[in-house]
Design an enzyme around this catalytic site. Sequence first.
Site: not given
Ligand SMILES: [Zn+2]
Length: 308
Positions: A128
Amino acid sequence: MDTMYITHPASYLHEMGVLHPDSPKRIDAISDQLIMSGVMPYIINCHSSSSASDKDILRVHTIDYLNYLRSHSPKEGSYYYIDMDTIMNYYTLDAAFYSAGVGLFAIDSVFNKHVNNAFCATRPPGHHACSNRAMGSCFFNNIAIAARYAISKYNLKRLAIIDFDVHHGNGTEEIFANDPSVLMCSFFQHPFYPDTKLIYSANMCNIPVEAYADGAFIRDIVSSKWVPAIESYRPELILISAGFDAHREDDMGQLNLHESDYKWITDILVNMSEKYSSNRIVSFLEGGYDMSSLGRSAVLHIRSLAKI
Ligand SMILES: [Zn+2]
């Protein structure tokens, strides 16, 4: 030729509070299952002491972002909240440098032919993390840092990143969108966290799937979308963002995979590595928060890498 399982002690020191699902116990869940299942003696169990350098980090992240992390690293015993999911303790920044560094050690190990492939069981995870932003428990994008290192050091022209975490690998997508030296293939639950804008570019084969999709549905995506994309791209190295939170027992997401699905997907990727990348695969732990299914899934993933 073997499979290496790599950990680092700093992964145990980075913690974000007792209620946070990304707990240091996740590493033990995997190591314990490797021992209990009898797999550990057949792989190389390695504690790496490699840290990434600033230069390695800055191939992916901005200097302003690195300075931001350094200036907000908290005192021992306190936390700094970047957001509700992404929290620094005194050890986090060191752990992030080592988590990225283990990936670079793994890259060197497969190119020096010490091993065929490697699984990096470290924290914090990375997929992320964007070029200028931490989020989703991720600080440095480990797989992106490893990719840029491999491209730079081993003069690679084509590298594949495969992401089977339940969450969209938005950071990896942002970093490599429109970069012809990387092909990214993933599936992810959608709509779902991180709910960032999807980037459609020629080198991205990222397939959103609705909640409650099962293993048969996912296998069809792998066969019909990923495999043709990988075969036409012929990657010289395969990297995997290995999150196990799409498992049906993991409450973090609502996909319904079984550990046998992770073995099936990994078998396909091992076959691709034999065809195109001289067996080279480096796999990175991303998500997976239910301790039992995380351990069982990671063991089958590693068994497939090691062909045992
Ligand atoms: Zn995840």
